[in-house]
Enzyme design. Structure first.
Site, PDB file in Angstrom:
ATOM      1  N   HIS A 570      80.136  70.615  67.407  1.00  0.00           N
ATOM      2  CA  HIS A 570      78.855  71.053  66.846  1.00  0.00           C
ATOM      3  C   HIS A 570      78.411  70.188  65.665  1.00  0.00           C
ATOM      4  O   HIS A 570      77.268  70.275  65.207  1.00  0.00           O
ATOM      5  CB  HIS A 570      78.964  72.525  66.409  1.00  0.00           C
ATOM      6  CG  HIS A 570      77.671  73.262  66.466  1.00  0.00           C
ATOM      7  ND1 HIS A 570      76.445  72.642  66.397  1.00  0.00           N
ATOM      8  CD2 HIS A 570      77.396  74.597  66.593  1.00  0.00           C
ATOM      9  CE1 HIS A 570      75.484  73.543  66.460  1.00  0.00           C
ATOM     10  NE2 HIS A 570      76.035  74.746  66.593  1.00  0.00           N
ATOM     11  N   ASP A 574      74.162  70.031  69.090  1.00  0.00           N
ATOM     12  CA  ASP A 574      73.681  71.397  68.870  1.00  0.00           C
ATOM     13  C   ASP A 574      73.749  72.190  70.169  1.00  0.00           C
ATOM     14  O   ASP A 574      73.856  71.616  71.263  1.00  0.00           O
ATOM     15  CB  ASP A 574      72.245  71.380  68.349  1.00  0.00           C
ATOM     16  CG  ASP A 574      72.169  70.828  66.932  1.00  0.00           C
ATOM     17  OD1 ASP A 574      73.168  70.949  66.195  1.00  0.00           O
ATOM     18  OD2 ASP A 574      71.110  70.274  66.569  1.00  0.00           O
TER      19      ASP A 574
END
Length: 600
Positions: A570, A574
């Site tokens: 992450h 995203d």
């Protein structure tokens, strides 16, 4: 003509290798291209074949030793007479120690008895053969002895597994460099030693008689004056008549000769005890340790995998209980015969669930293997170093399964490999990577930059005997279905036969794991180091699904469905990026536009 065996180049970035096991001992005959030894690098384990047929006259690099590429490992000669000549000069020093010219002929009489000890000397050696810790990888400097497979006093065969050693990268067995008796263990279990350190001492092929010279400790006292064998005889003739005294050493000389005779007798005794073990074949537990102790070559592993033979159930007939190719073939034939018998059984028995074998590990507490610990440490490091999470989509692969069923026979005849569903997933994944560069990237933590790769090098997780390995399909984005299928089959075969090279295991920019091959619907897989994402393919199952039919509208139909999961870092990717990538893969798979690749 002597032929030198050298360490070949085993990869672009590999500069050295460690001899982990000699498959032949000095004096043994080898055939051209026959596996001669095993070498380990920091990326791969492989076998080095004999460059020519002949007799292995000299081993230059002991097991557990590390040498650079191009170094001489051994010498092969097309004749084995050289070692036989060595004892002859050893017998000549006997007449050299004659005290007087007159007794010279008397000294010649015992000379024929002298060759017997002379022959024993080269066979055993005063100090025995050292077992040293070889280099087990470019960055490996030490190893931990996890288990001794033999005890002091045990007889060992050449290449028979002697102990197990663990490093931060691999767990491996160290074979005996020669046949004989384990005289001394210098490094205990759970102790760590540096590469090149002496682990144990083995007496040579005649090590059992070496126990007889041990009591003859007074022998070193005469050795102070001259050669050990003749020192006692020299003072004897000076004290009295040389001729009567000469017979006295003569019985002493034959004394070692009878000693070896009883010694070999115990050696076969353990061998005879080995067959006694199979007396209880009905109990699976005893057979398992027997299989664990025997060394299995990559060729035998591959043959067993191809024929579906469980090596734990095969009794090796080779030296030291080694499982040979003939043993696997015999087991495969026996399995086929059993299958034919089962096929003739009533069909009513088919629905019954197969009984699950009870594992011999049940109820036991064992030490965690070093390799599992290393894998665990790496996984924890990956999880703690990345912000990982997983997204999953459901994909209808009915069209792909129909295309595969339609084309698989012609594909196998044309391309020489089976058409599995995996190449379709790889093709869809690499096509989507070209449009979503954030998934095919790397975070450079040293300088806080991001590298977006312009090539799709896809790592393919392969379930091998030694554990999960990930060979790499280089340039997968430029391959069609046939190219991906061929490369996948080639790399998987090399992994399972221990023929994979370091270059074929490195350079992945993205990884795909087929977790569904063992029936899992989906998995939250862990992103490998130096990558930002990994794709997991779940099991394909048939189930009713609501579809939008062009004529019938929304209706329920039985479809081939699967889950595709993407684990990602992450810090760079995203959730929206992951969803867009998975949606692209889903659309490519459900469209199923692979007719051109399949020749349909």
């Amino acid at each position: 003509m002597a032929v030198s065996v050298t360490l070949p180049a085993l990869g672009e970035s590999v500069t050295e290798g460690t001899v982990t096991r000699w498959l032949k001992a000095e004096g043994e005959r080898v055939e051209a291209d026959e596996p001669l030894l095993e070498v380990s690098t920091d990326k791969v384990d492989t076998e080095i074949p004999a460059p020519s047929a002949g007799v292995l006259t000299s081993i230059k690099v002991a097991e557990d030793e590390t040498v650079e590429v191009g170094a001489e490992l051994a010498v092969i000669d097309d004749g084995g007479a050289a070692p036989a000549e060595a004892p002859a000069p050893a017998a000549e020093p006997a007449p050299a120690a004659q005290p007087e010219p007159a007794p010279a002929p008397a000294a010649e009489a015992p000379a024929p008895a002298a060759p017997a000890p002379a022959a024993a000397a080269p066979a055993g050696g005063a100090e025995g053969t050292d077992v040293v810790l070889p280099a087990l990888g470019e960055s490996v400097t030490e190893g931990t002895v996890t288990r001794w497979l033999k005890e002091v006093g045990d007889s060992v065969e050449a290449d028979e597994p002697l102990l197990e050693v663990s490093t931060d990268k691999v767990d491996t067995e160290i074979p005996a460099p020669t046949a004989g008796t384990l005289l001394e263990i210098l490094v205990a279990e759970d102790e760590t030693a540096e590469v090149g350190a002496k682990l144990a001492v083995i007496g040579a092929a005649g090590a059992a008689p070496a126990a007889a010279p041990a009591p003859a400790a007074p022998a070193p006292e005469p050795a102070k004056e001259a050669p050990a064998p003749q020192a006692p005889s020299a003072p004897a003739p000076q004290a009295a008549t040389p001729e009567p005294v000469a017979p006295e050493p003569a019985p002493a000389a034959p004394a070692p000769a009878p000693a070896p005779a009883p010694a070999p007798a115990p050696a076969p005794a353990p061998a005879a005890a080995a067959p006694a073990a199979p007396a209880a074949p009905s109990i699976p537990a005893p057979s398992a340790p027997e299989a664990e102790g025997a060394y299995v070559t990559p060729l035998v592993r591959k043959l067993a995998a191809e024929n579906g033979v469980d090596l734990a159930t095969v009794k090796g007939t080779g030296v030291g209980g080694r499982i040979r190719k003939q043993d696997v073939v015999a087991a495969a034939e026996a399995a086929k015969a059993a299958a034919q018998v089962q096929a003739s059984a009533p069909a009513a028995a088919a629905p019954k669930a197969a009984p699950q074998a009870v594992s011999p590990l049940r109820g036991q507490t064992v030490k965690m293997p070093r390799m599992r610990k290393v894998i665990g440490d790496n996984m924890m490091k990956a999880l703690h170093g990345q912000a990982q999470l997983t997204s999953v989509v459901e994909v209808d692969v009915t069209k792909i399964m129909r295309l595969r069923a339609q084309a698989k026979e012609a594909f196998a005849q044309r391309e020489g490999v089976k058409l599995s569903p995996m190449p379709f997933f790889v093709k869809a994944a690499v096509q989507a990577l070209k449009a979503h560069p954030a998934i095919n990237a790397r975070i450079n933590e040293d300088d806080n930059t991001i590298t977006y790769f312009d090539v799709e090098n896809v790592g393919i997780a392969v379930d091998a005997e030694k554990g999960l390995m990930t060979p790499v399909i280089k340039g997968a984005g430029d391959l069609n279905i046939a190219g991906i299928a061929k490369k996948t089959a080639e790399l998987a075969g090399k992994v399972r036969s221990s023929k994979i090279t370091p270059d074929e295991m490195s350079g992945a920019t993205f990884t795909i794991s087929n977790t569904g091959s063992r029936g899992a619907l989906f998995d939250t897989i862990i992103v490998p180091p130096n990558q930002v994402a990994i794709l997991g393919i779940g099991a394909t199952v048939k189930r009713p699904v609501v579809i939008n039919h062009p004529e019938l509208g929304e209706t329920i139909a039985v479809r081939d469905m699967t889950y595709v999961a993407l684990s990602y870092d992450h810090r760079l990717v995203d959730g929206a990026d992951a969803a867009r990538y998975l949606t692209a893969v889903k659309e490519i798979l459900e469209a199923g536009e692979f007719e051109v690749d399949l020749g349909l």
